[in-house]
Design a protein around this motif. Structure first.
Motif, PDB file in Angstrom:
ATOM      1  N   UNK A 319       0.810  -1.220   0.000  1.00 24.53           N
ATOM      2  CA  UNK A 319       0.000   0.000   0.000  1.00 24.53           C
ATOM      3  C   UNK A 319       0.842   1.268   0.000  1.00 24.53           C
ATOM      4  N   UNK A 320       2.027   1.222   0.618  1.00 22.89           N
ATOM      5  CA  UNK A 320       2.816   2.453   0.746  1.00 22.89           C
ATOM      6  C   UNK A 320       3.866   2.611  -0.355  1.00 22.89           C
ATOM      7  N   UNK A 321       4.482   1.480  -0.750  1.00 23.92           N
ATOM      8  CA  UNK A 321       5.572   1.547  -1.724  1.00 23.92           C
ATOM      9  C   UNK A 321       5.200   0.963  -3.083  1.00 23.92           C
ATOM     10  N   UNK A 322       4.104   0.195  -3.118  1.00 27.15           N
ATOM     11  CA  UNK A 322       3.719  -0.441  -4.373  1.00 27.15           C
ATOM     12  C   UNK A 322       4.521  -1.676  -4.676  1.00 27.15           C
ATOM     13  N   UNK A 323       5.231  -2.219  -3.664  1.00 29.97           N
ATOM     14  CA  UNK A 323       6.079  -3.400  -3.855  1.00 29.97           C
ATOM     15  C   UNK A 323       5.405  -4.598  -3.194  1.00 29.97           C
ATOM     16  N   UNK A 324       5.031  -5.639  -3.954  1.00 25.90           N
ATOM     17  CA  UNK A 324       4.395  -6.817  -3.344  1.00 25.90           C
ATOM     18  C   UNK A 324       5.428  -7.698  -2.648  1.00 25.90           C
ATOM     19  N   UNK A 325       5.262  -8.004  -1.350  1.00 26.79           N
ATOM     20  CA  UNK A 325       6.254  -8.825  -0.651  1.00 26.79           C
ATOM     21  C   UNK A 325       6.089 -10.321  -0.877  1.00 26.79           C
ATOM     22  N   UNK A 326       4.975 -10.765  -1.425  1.00 31.12           N
ATOM     23  CA  UNK A 326       4.783 -12.200  -1.663  1.00 31.12           C
ATOM     24  C   UNK A 326       3.830 -12.402  -2.836  1.00 31.12           C
ATOM     25  N   UNK A 338      -5.813  -3.860 -12.772  1.00 33.15           N
ATOM     26  CA  UNK A 338      -7.019  -4.111 -13.559  1.00 33.15           C
ATOM     27  C   UNK A 338      -8.030  -2.991 -13.378  1.00 33.15           C
ATOM     28  N   UNK A 339      -8.101  -2.444 -12.172  1.00 30.84           N
ATOM     29  CA  UNK A 339      -9.054  -1.370 -11.876  1.00 30.84           C
ATOM     30  C   UNK A 339      -8.462   0.018 -12.115  1.00 30.84           C
ATOM     31  N   UNK A 340      -7.301   0.071 -12.748  1.00 30.13           N
ATOM     32  CA  UNK A 340      -6.715   1.362 -13.112  1.00 30.13           C
ATOM     33  C   UNK A 340      -6.055   2.091 -11.967  1.00 30.13           C
ATOM     34  N   UNK A 341      -5.708   1.380 -10.897  1.00 29.69           N
ATOM     35  CA  UNK A 341      -5.057   1.997  -9.738  1.00 29.69           C
ATOM     36  C   UNK A 341      -3.578   1.640  -9.762  1.00 29.69           C
ATOM     37  N   UNK A 342      -2.720   2.648  -9.693  1.00 31.46           N
ATOM     38  CA  UNK A 342      -1.277   2.419  -9.698  1.00 31.46           C
ATOM     39  C   UNK A 342      -0.824   2.224  -8.253  1.00 31.46           C
ATOM     40  N   UNK A 343      -0.339   1.006  -7.890  1.00 37.00           N
ATOM     41  CA  UNK A 343       0.112   0.768  -6.507  1.00 37.00           C
ATOM     42  C   UNK A 343       1.286   1.681  -6.160  1.00 37.00           C
ATOM     43  N   UNK A 344       1.312   2.131  -4.925  1.00 42.62           N
ATOM     44  CA  UNK A 344       2.408   2.985  -4.485  1.00 42.62           C
ATOM     45  C   UNK A 344       1.917   4.133  -3.632  1.00 42.62           C
ATOM     46  N   UNK A 345       2.771   5.096  -3.387  1.00 41.24           N
ATOM     47  CA  UNK A 345       2.407   6.203  -2.482  1.00 41.24           C
ATOM     48  C   UNK A 345       1.250   7.057  -2.992  1.00 41.24           C
ATOM     49  N   UNK A 346       0.969   7.014  -4.310  1.00 44.78           N
ATOM     50  CA  UNK A 346      -0.127   7.815  -4.842  1.00 44.78           C
ATOM     51  C   UNK A 346      -1.487   7.306  -4.370  1.00 44.78           C
ATOM     52  N   UNK A 347      -1.538   6.033  -3.920  1.00 43.04           N
ATOM     53  CA  UNK A 347      -2.819   5.464  -3.502  1.00 43.04           C
ATOM     54  C   UNK A 347      -3.405   6.260  -2.341  1.00 43.04           C
ATOM     55  N   UNK A 348      -2.540   6.616  -1.363  1.00 39.47           N
ATOM     56  CA  UNK A 348      -3.045   7.336  -0.192  1.00 39.47           C
ATOM     57  C   UNK A 348      -3.547   8.731  -0.558  1.00 39.47           C
ATOM     58  N   UNK A 349      -2.855   9.405  -1.470  1.00 44.96           N
ATOM     59  CA  UNK A 349      -3.232  10.775  -1.812  1.00 44.96           C
ATOM     60  C   UNK A 349      -4.379  10.824  -2.826  1.00 44.96           C
ATOM     61  N   UNK A 353      -9.977   6.857   0.168  1.00 44.11           N
ATOM     62  CA  UNK A 353     -11.069   5.957   0.559  1.00 44.11           C
ATOM     63  C   UNK A 353     -10.635   4.502   0.441  1.00 44.11           C
ATOM     64  N   UNK A 354      -9.922   4.191  -0.643  1.00 49.27           N
ATOM     65  CA  UNK A 354      -9.440   2.827  -0.856  1.00 49.27           C
ATOM     66  C   UNK A 354      -8.414   2.450   0.210  1.00 49.27           C
ATOM     67  N   UNK A 355      -7.437   3.324   0.431  1.00 45.91           N
ATOM     68  CA  UNK A 355      -6.344   3.040   1.361  1.00 45.91           C
ATOM     69  C   UNK A 355      -6.872   2.796   2.768  1.00 45.91           C
ATOM     70  N   UNK A 356      -7.590   3.758   3.303  1.00 42.52           N
ATOM     71  CA  UNK A 356      -8.043   3.654   4.690  1.00 42.52           C
ATOM     72  C   UNK A 356      -9.237   2.720   4.830  1.00 42.52           C
ATOM     73  N   UNK A 357     -10.029   2.579   3.760  1.00 40.28           N
ATOM     74  CA  UNK A 357     -11.131   1.613   3.788  1.00 40.28           C
ATOM     75  C   UNK A 357     -10.619   0.189   3.914  1.00 40.28           C
TER      76      UNK A 357
END
Length: 499
Positions: A319-326, A338-349, A353-357
């Motif tokens: 969620x914070x860096x966009x790097x999957x650990x497993x 698939x849903x057009x969301x780029x993993x990484x720090x941009x998710x929180x900004x 709703x997605x991040x904290x939800x």
């Protein structure tokens, strides 16, 4: 105050009727997946990816996350009642959990496991919320060189923590990176590694690869080695532990939560190490270590807490860096993409709703899992008696329907079958597929960041060692790889994995 307001936003998102229902469905499926040996969360999430197309991104990811940490709960049920770990992280639970079941204390083992997991999950949720903001701010300072080096470090960790030969794990990472290059280069418009096959001009789809390597290959492997299920036939007994059991379990739960939470952040599936480390610690500090392996309740409480804490803190680098650990987090990256969301720090900004939800839904899911697991023990026991040969045809049919429905393409089903055979061969030869999936998921992003870094430095590779953070990450990766390759360390590593 920021954390409180952010969590308030998250609970507002998670406590909608739709998201609560999706969280419940995810937890229920995850528990079922964990209970039934041979059906893992990786294959299940890959199979359910097509279903998420019709959902909003937040609800889809809440459901998929519920499957992941729900499987950790279900895996302990199988480990205790059948002596077969439903999940890799439940291997340690079989040692004392099944012995407790044979002694007529299955209910106590299940109760301690559920309550310890609930506590660990709640603490891990607070941990994620506390680290989310500072890590995201740190990640926003990263440039292309730092991101590339961070991904290199993640892939090195995935090889060091993989089972078996490090050389084989490295080869799997490189195979994943190679598969990620298949298709048309967006910069030059040239086709790469397509072998003249028109269907590969757009690259290899994530779902057929993941489903074939993990879903179908796992099914074939399980059919080859049918397990003998020693289901406990006696009474389950009372589910609530006594006061003496609680006193014995409290410190192991606290220690397991701490160990699992820290190891879960490590890239390369560090969450799997949590239960093993917790069990080793509890046995080492016990006044009578000979009790372990004979029904010691600490051998269930500590590892199960570590198991669930690690499963949830694994979301931090995603969620914070966009790097999957497993591998499961790699699938989550695929779902977000698939849903057009780029993993990484941009998710929180960009998607608060997605991040904290998602974070708030983890607390809700942990509460649901206690309710789902304990009262329904009788149902899970009956399901455990269903022969695997009766389940796998339905699993295969649903997998094929799911793969076909993504693009309404028969070719996708053929690709899945090809990767299933490849995955089966890899399993037989001792190659672990998880590093390959991580390499595949990170491949395109690594190539993008590499090109960006070289453009900014006018083609100079020295930019990766001139920037302090990038140089530090590469140094950590190199040191870890060198240490792991030392003969003495490699031998101890092999012995540890065998144990």
């Amino acid at each position: 105050m920021d954390i409180i307001s952010n969590l308030a936003l998250g609970f507002g998102v998670a406590f909608t009727v739709q998201n609560m229902f999706l969280c419940f469905i995810g937890c229920m499926i995850g528990t079922l997946v964990g209970v039934l040996p041979g059906v893992g969360p990786v294959a299940t999430i890959a199979m359910l990816l097509p279903i998420t197309f019709g959902l909003d991104p937040t609800g889809a990811l809440i459901m998929l996350a519920g499957i992941y940490y729900g499987a950790q709960y279900g895996g302990s049920t199988t480990a205790i009642l059948v002596n077969i770990p439903g999940e890799a992280t439940s291997v340690v639970t079989t040692l004392d959990g099944h012995q407790m079941a044979k002694q007529g204390r299955a209910g106590v083992a299940l109760g301690v496991s559920a309550l310890g997991s609930f506590f660990a999950g709640c603490v891990a949720t607070i941990f994620i919320a506390a680290l989310g903001v500072p890590l995201t701010r740190l990640a926003q300072l990263f440039g292309p060189a730092e991101y590339f080096s961070l991904m290199v470090m993640g892939l090195v960790f995935s090889t060091v923590l993989a089972r078996g030969s490090i050389l084989k794990a490295l080869l799997m990472v490189f195979l994943g990176l190679l598969l990620a290059t298949v298709g048309t280069d967006l910069e030059t418009g040239q086709e790469r590694v397509t072998l003249g096959i028109q269907q590969l001009s757009d690259g290899i789809d994530f779902a057929p690869l993941a489903m074939g390597i993990f879903g179908f290959a796992e099914i074939i492997s399980n059919l080859e080695n049918p397990e003998a299920r020693d289901v406990v036939r006696g009474k389950i007994g009372k589910l609530l532990p006594s006061w003496a059991d609680i006193k014995q379990s409290t410190l192991p739960v606290l220690r397991g939560t701490f160990i699992g939470g820290l190891l879960g952040i490590l890239p390369g599936n560090g969450a799997v190490l949590g239960p093993f480390a917790s069990y080793a610690l509890e046995k080492k500090i016990a006044k009578d270590p000979s009790r372990f392996g004979k029904g010691a309740i600490e051998g269930v409480a500590g590892p199960e807490s570590a198991n669930n804490a690690g499963a949830q803190t694994a979301f931090i680098p995603l969620l914070t860096l966009g790097i999957p650990p497993n591998a499961v987090m790699a699938l989550m990256v695929g779902a977000m993409t698939i849903h057009g969301i780029i993993p990484g720090p941009q998710v929180m900004t960009k998607n608060p709703d997605l991040f904290w939800g998602m974070i708030a839904s983890m607390w809700l899911g942990n509460a649901m899992l206690v309710i789902i697991n304990l009262p329904l023990i009788g149902i899970w026991v009956k399901l455990l008696k269903v022969p695997y040969r009766l389940m796998f045809p339905a699993i295969l049919i649903f997998c094929c329907i799911g793969i076909y429905s993504i693009n309404n393409s028969v070719e996708d089903v053929y690709f899945t079958a090809f990767f299933a055979l490849l995955g089966y061969v890899m399993i037989k030869l001792g190659f672990e597929p998880a590093p390959m999936l991580l390499g595949f998921v990170l491949g395109k992003l690594m190539e993008e960041k590499l090109r960006q870094a070289l453009i900014l430095s006018r083609g100079s590779f020295s930019t990766f060692v001139e920037r302090p953070v990038s140089a530090g990450l590469l140094a950590v990766a190199a040191i870890m790889l060198i240490i792991a390759l030392l003969p003495s360390i490699n031998k101890k590593r092999d012995i540890a994995f065998q144990e």
